[in-house]
Motif scaffolding. Sequence first.
Motif, short mmCIF file in Angstrom:
data_model
loop_
_atom_site.label_atom_id
_atom_site.label_comp_id
_atom_site.label_asym_id
_atom_site.label_seq_id
_atom_site.Cartn_x
_atom_site.Cartn_y
_atom_site.Cartn_z
N TYR A 1 -132.95 31.91 -0.41
CA TYR A 1 -132.70 31.77 -1.85
C TYR A 1 -133.59 30.70 -2.46
CZ TYR A 1 -128.60 34.61 -0.79
OH TYR A 1 -127.77 35.62 -0.37
N CYS B 1 -137.09 32.07 -2.96
CA CYS B 1 -137.16 32.93 -4.16
C CYS B 1 -137.18 32.06 -5.41
CB CYS B 1 -135.97 33.88 -4.20
SG CYS B 1 -136.02 35.15 -2.92
N TRP C 1 -140.02 31.92 -8.38
CA TRP C 1 -139.67 32.15 -9.78
C TRP C 1 -139.99 30.94 -10.65
CZ3 TRP C 1 -134.36 34.28 -7.92
CH2 TRP C 1 -134.50 35.60 -7.49
N PHE D 1 -127.68 35.47 -7.34
CA PHE D 1 -128.94 36.04 -6.87
C PHE D 1 -129.00 37.53 -7.20
CE2 PHE D 1 -131.57 38.09 -3.62
CZ PHE D 1 -132.75 37.41 -3.79
N ARG D 2 -127.91 38.25 -6.95
CA ARG D 2 -127.87 39.68 -7.26
C ARG D 2 -128.01 39.93 -8.75
NH1 ARG D 2 -123.80 39.52 -3.32
NH2 ARG D 2 -122.18 39.78 -4.90
N THR E 1 -131.79 39.41 -9.55
CA THR E 1 -132.64 40.50 -9.05
C THR E 1 -132.36 41.80 -9.80
OG1 THR E 1 -131.10 40.94 -7.22
CG2 THR E 1 -133.01 39.51 -6.76
N ALA F 1 -135.69 44.00 -9.41
CA ALA F 1 -136.27 43.78 -8.08
C ALA F 1 -135.26 44.18 -7.01
CB ALA F 1 -136.62 42.31 -7.92
N LYS F 2 -135.78 44.67 -5.89
CA LYS F 2 -134.90 45.06 -4.79
C LYS F 2 -135.02 44.05 -3.66
CE LYS F 2 -134.57 49.85 -5.82
NZ LYS F 2 -133.33 50.52 -5.78
N LEU F 3 -134.73 42.81 -3.97
CA LEU F 3 -134.75 41.75 -2.97
C LEU F 3 -133.37 41.61 -2.38
CD1 LEU F 3 -136.70 38.86 -4.71
CD2 LEU F 3 -137.42 40.16 -2.73
N GLU F 4 -133.32 41.45 -1.06
CA GLU F 4 -132.03 41.22 -0.42
C GLU F 4 -132.26 40.40 0.84
OE1 GLU F 4 -128.29 43.80 1.22
OE2 GLU F 4 -129.42 44.53 -0.47
#
Length: 147
Positions: free
Chosen positions: A60, A63, A67, A117-118, A121, A126-129
Amino acid sequence: MDQKPQDDIDFLEPSVLLDETHYEEGFKNGYNDGLVTGKEEGRQVGLKNGFQVGEELGFYQGCLDVWMSVICIDHNAFSARVRKNIEQLAALVRSYPLSDPEDEQIQDIMEKIRLKFRVITASLGAKLEYEGRPASSKHDVEDLSSV
């Protein structure tokens, strides 16, 4: 004097006492062995869980770093709402009690971090996981609607 005859003495009493003695001895040995192995197993579990938490928080934070770098380069790269959510996520990650694993709110904070976070995204499309965690469940999707 009233004395019991020898015949009335319970001939099983020594066997019962022997059984109790062995039980107590076995319990003490097992308890002492459990203390030794329990501490080591607890240490191993703690290291594993601590590593997993650190890895997830690091994901996290990574990311967030990307950003925040984008925002520094182009302040208008994200909408005001997304920038606000990024700031809130950064505050949540900073507030995670790394040095106090017995904090009662530790799970709540991690869930808030995951949820925020979800939200970010999803807003970015975005499809970050985080790969170390199981994929989103139905419960997670329901949580998103409440934010």
